[in-house]
Design a protein around this motif. Structure first.
Motif, PDB file in Angstrom:
ATOM      1  N   LEU A 126      -2.694   3.932  12.797  1.00  0.00           N
ATOM      2  CA  LEU A 126      -1.903   3.374  11.704  1.00  0.00           C
ATOM      3  C   LEU A 126      -2.451   2.015  11.265  1.00  0.00           C
ATOM      4  N   VAL A 127      -2.832   1.189  12.221  1.00  0.00           N
ATOM      5  CA  VAL A 127      -3.424  -0.114  11.886  1.00  0.00           C
ATOM      6  C   VAL A 127      -4.738   0.072  11.135  1.00  0.00           C
ATOM      7  N   ALA A 128      -5.571   1.003  11.586  1.00  0.00           N
ATOM      8  CA  ALA A 128      -6.842   1.262  10.916  1.00  0.00           C
ATOM      9  C   ALA A 128      -6.618   1.743   9.485  1.00  0.00           C
ATOM     10  N   LEU A 129      -5.650   2.621   9.285  1.00  0.00           N
ATOM     11  CA  LEU A 129      -5.351   3.108   7.941  1.00  0.00           C
ATOM     12  C   LEU A 129      -4.852   1.970   7.057  1.00  0.00           C
ATOM     13  N   LEU A 130      -3.978   1.126   7.586  1.00  0.00           N
ATOM     14  CA  LEU A 130      -3.512  -0.031   6.823  1.00  0.00           C
ATOM     15  C   LEU A 130      -4.678  -0.930   6.429  1.00  0.00           C
ATOM     16  N   ASP A 131      -5.583  -1.183   7.368  1.00  0.00           N
ATOM     17  CA  ASP A 131      -6.760  -2.004   7.070  1.00  0.00           C
ATOM     18  C   ASP A 131      -7.600  -1.389   5.950  1.00  0.00           C
ATOM     19  N   GLU A 132      -7.835  -0.073   6.030  1.00  0.00           N
ATOM     20  CA  GLU A 132      -8.617   0.622   4.998  1.00  0.00           C
ATOM     21  C   GLU A 132      -7.940   0.535   3.629  1.00  0.00           C
ATOM     22  N   LEU A 133      -6.657   0.813   3.594  1.00  0.00           N
ATOM     23  CA  LEU A 133      -5.934   0.797   2.323  1.00  0.00           C
ATOM     24  C   LEU A 133      -5.884  -0.606   1.727  1.00  0.00           C
ATOM     25  N   ALA A 155      -8.140  -2.937   2.233  1.00  0.00           N
ATOM     26  CA  ALA A 155      -9.502  -3.234   1.782  1.00  0.00           C
ATOM     27  C   ALA A 155      -9.790  -2.537   0.451  1.00  0.00           C
ATOM     28  N   ASP A 156      -9.347  -1.289   0.319  1.00  0.00           N
ATOM     29  CA  ASP A 156      -9.528  -0.546  -0.932  1.00  0.00           C
ATOM     30  C   ASP A 156      -8.816  -1.257  -2.071  1.00  0.00           C
ATOM     31  N   ARG A 157      -7.640  -1.767  -1.803  1.00  0.00           N
ATOM     32  CA  ARG A 157      -6.841  -2.447  -2.814  1.00  0.00           C
ATOM     33  C   ARG A 157      -7.480  -3.762  -3.238  1.00  0.00           C
ATOM     34  N   ALA A 158      -8.161  -4.433  -2.302  1.00  0.00           N
ATOM     35  CA  ALA A 158      -8.776  -5.725  -2.581  1.00  0.00           C
ATOM     36  C   ALA A 158     -10.071  -5.586  -3.375  1.00  0.00           C
ATOM     37  N   SER A 159     -10.702  -4.417  -3.316  1.00  0.00           N
ATOM     38  CA  SER A 159     -11.990  -4.250  -4.009  1.00  0.00           C
ATOM     39  C   SER A 159     -11.854  -3.713  -5.403  1.00  0.00           C
ATOM     40  N   VAL A 219       0.847  -1.196   0.000  1.00  0.00           N
ATOM     41  CA  VAL A 219       0.000   0.000   0.000  1.00  0.00           C
ATOM     42  C   VAL A 219       0.880   1.244   0.000  1.00  0.00           C
ATOM     43  N   ALA A 220       0.313   2.388  -0.359  1.00  0.00           N
ATOM     44  CA  ALA A 220       1.052   3.655  -0.368  1.00  0.00           C
ATOM     45  C   ALA A 220       0.761   4.415   0.928  1.00  0.00           C
ATOM     46  N   LEU A 221       1.788   4.631   1.722  1.00  0.00           N
ATOM     47  CA  LEU A 221       1.637   5.375   2.965  1.00  0.00           C
ATOM     48  C   LEU A 221       2.395   6.698   2.940  1.00  0.00           C
ATOM     49  N   VAL A 222       3.606   6.691   2.417  1.00  0.00           N
ATOM     50  CA  VAL A 222       4.464   7.877   2.473  1.00  0.00           C
ATOM     51  C   VAL A 222       3.834   9.047   1.726  1.00  0.00           C
ATOM     52  N   ASP A 223       3.292   8.801   0.554  1.00  0.00           N
ATOM     53  CA  ASP A 223       2.705   9.873  -0.255  1.00  0.00           C
ATOM     54  C   ASP A 223       1.209  10.030  -0.034  1.00  0.00           C
ATOM     55  N   ASN A 224       0.649   9.336   0.924  1.00  0.00           N
ATOM     56  CA  ASN A 224      -0.784   9.379   1.175  1.00  0.00           C
ATOM     57  C   ASN A 224      -1.086  10.465   2.205  1.00  0.00           C
TER      58      ASN A 224
END
Length: 68
Positions: A55-62, A64-68, A38-43
């Motif tokens: 941070l965990v919640a953001l990782l989960d969201e990103l 999930a977005d990537r999987a859909s 996932v992209a975190l640095v430029d997000n």
């Protein structure tokens, strides 16, 4: 990279409680990007992450977005 010598809690503040400086934060974000693809640095949403839980919640969201 800085090592934390205890279990992390969702409420731990990354900078204040864990003593992670900006360089170490960047290293952590880059490692998480590589590990989870996932992209975190430029997000812009990363700027709102103050705690480990944020941070965990953001990782989960990103991921999930990537999987859909």
């Amino acid at each position: 990279m800085k090592r934390v010598q205890r279990d992390l809690r969702p409420s731990d503040r990354i900078v204040q409680d864990l003593g992670i400086d900006s360089l170490a934060t960047l290293e952590i974000l880059l490692a998480l990007e590589e590990r989870f693809g996932v992209a975190l640095v430029d997000n812009p949403r990363t700027a709102g992450t103050a705690t480990v839980g944020d941070l965990v919640a953001l990782l989960d969201e990103l991921r999930a977005d990537r999987a859909s």
